[in-house]
Write a protein that holds these residues in place. Structure first.
Motif, PDB file in Angstrom:
ATOM      1  N   ARG A 203       0.839  -1.214   0.000  1.00  0.00           N
ATOM      2  CA  ARG A 203       0.000   0.000   0.000  1.00  0.00           C
ATOM      3  C   ARG A 203       0.867   1.256   0.000  1.00  0.00           C
ATOM      4  N   PHE A 207       1.050   4.066  -2.888  1.00  0.00           N
ATOM      5  CA  PHE A 207       0.845   5.487  -2.579  1.00  0.00           C
ATOM      6  C   PHE A 207       2.012   6.333  -3.072  1.00  0.00           C
ATOM      7  N   TYR A 230      -5.211   1.305  -7.879  1.00  0.00           N
ATOM      8  CA  TYR A 230      -6.328   1.286  -6.938  1.00  0.00           C
ATOM      9  C   TYR A 230      -7.593   0.769  -7.624  1.00  0.00           C
ATOM     10  N   HIS A 235     -10.833   4.095  -2.464  1.00  0.00           N
ATOM     11  CA  HIS A 235      -9.630   3.486  -1.882  1.00  0.00           C
ATOM     12  C   HIS A 235      -8.421   4.408  -2.055  1.00  0.00           C
ATOM     13  N   ASP A 239      -6.273   5.920   1.186  1.00  0.00           N
ATOM     14  CA  ASP A 239      -4.846   5.708   1.382  1.00  0.00           C
ATOM     15  C   ASP A 239      -4.061   7.011   1.306  1.00  0.00           C
TER      16      ASP A 239
END
Length: 263
Positions: A203, A207, A230, A235, A239
């Motif tokens: 994740r 990002f 994503y 979502h 994040d």
């Protein structure tokens, strides 16, 4: 001014790059830098001026900024100069013998991590006149660490490299199976070398890919979310807010804190 320097070939598996960031802050004005969540660690030397974390806990000259799953904000009131080494996540256990998980979201003084060698290194880097000298000094220190430890490649290193190469778009269960490890073995080994569970690490990497798109202010957020792996915009927003403190629309269309090094 933001400049980068490549590491010597033997350090390339452990050091992504060396960097220096200098900025002239207008007299009487504060400057706030916001560090974002990052799966990599950094060795950071404030050779001109210092920053204080806005909760008042950090004003050290030389620190190990470990991998982090949260953003932090730092303040200074003067022009500054910073030099650093941007490390791959597994560099902490490989070069220093520490479990990366024991440092996640921490920022200890370098001397607390490396003892007398850390104090010696801090003095040499801080008093160097030129950046290429800082690169040579820090490279020499890391090469000596490499020679002492002689780290071996493990399944965890392969997993970390796979996630970075895929920019976070991996199936962790399948990755563990490919390495012939049980889910428990995989997670234990991965966290020791990356600092976080594999899904959290993926994740953060995803990002980071999205945050690196700064400058595309006209981009449709839904399209950008899909491009960065994503499933949907919600979502993506979740994040992005967790790892940066910003709604992505504000980040991409405004001028976020401490972004000058990207310009």
């Amino acid at each position: 001014m933001y400049v980068t320097f490549p590491p010597p070939a033997p350090l390339a598996p452990y050091v992504r790059m060396f960097w220096a960031f200098e900025y002239q802050v207008p007299d009487g004005q504060p400057y706030v830098y916001r560090s974002l969540a990052d799966g990599c660690a950094e060795m950071v030397f404030h050779y001109k001026s210092r920053f204080t974390e806005l909760d008042g806990t950090c004003d050290q000259a030389a620190v190990l900024h470990a991998q982090t799953s949260r953003y932090r904000r730092f303040l200074t009131h003067g022009s500054f100069g910073i030099f650093g080494a941007y490390l791959y996540p597994s560099a902490l256990p490989q070069l220093f013998g520490f479990s990366a998980g024991s440092f996640s979201n921490e920022m200890p003084e370098l001397s607390a991590v490396c003892g007398a060698e850390g104090r010696w290194l801090e003095e040499r880097v801080m008093t160097a006149k030129y950046h290429h000298q800082r690169v040579e000094i820090l490279s020499g220190f890391l090469l000596r660490q490499l020679e002492k430890r002689k780290p071996a490649e493990t399944a965890a290193h392969h997993a970390i490299k796979t996630i970075i190469k895929a920019q976070g778009m991996v199936n962790v269960t399948e990755l563990a199976a490919d390495l012939c490890l049980s889910a428990r073995q995989f997670e234990r080994n991965f966290k020791a070398y990356a600092g976080f569970p594999a899904k959290t690490y993926a994740r953060i990497v995803r990002f980071q890919r999205a945050a690196a798109q700064y400058g595309r202010i006209e981009e449709n957020l839904t399209a950008l979310a899909y491009e960065c792996g994503y499933y949907d915009q919600s979502h993506f927003i979740h994040d992005f807010k967790e790892f940066s403190g910003y709604h992505p629309r504000r980040y991409f269309s405004g001028r976020p804190e401490g972004i000058e090094y990207r310009d």
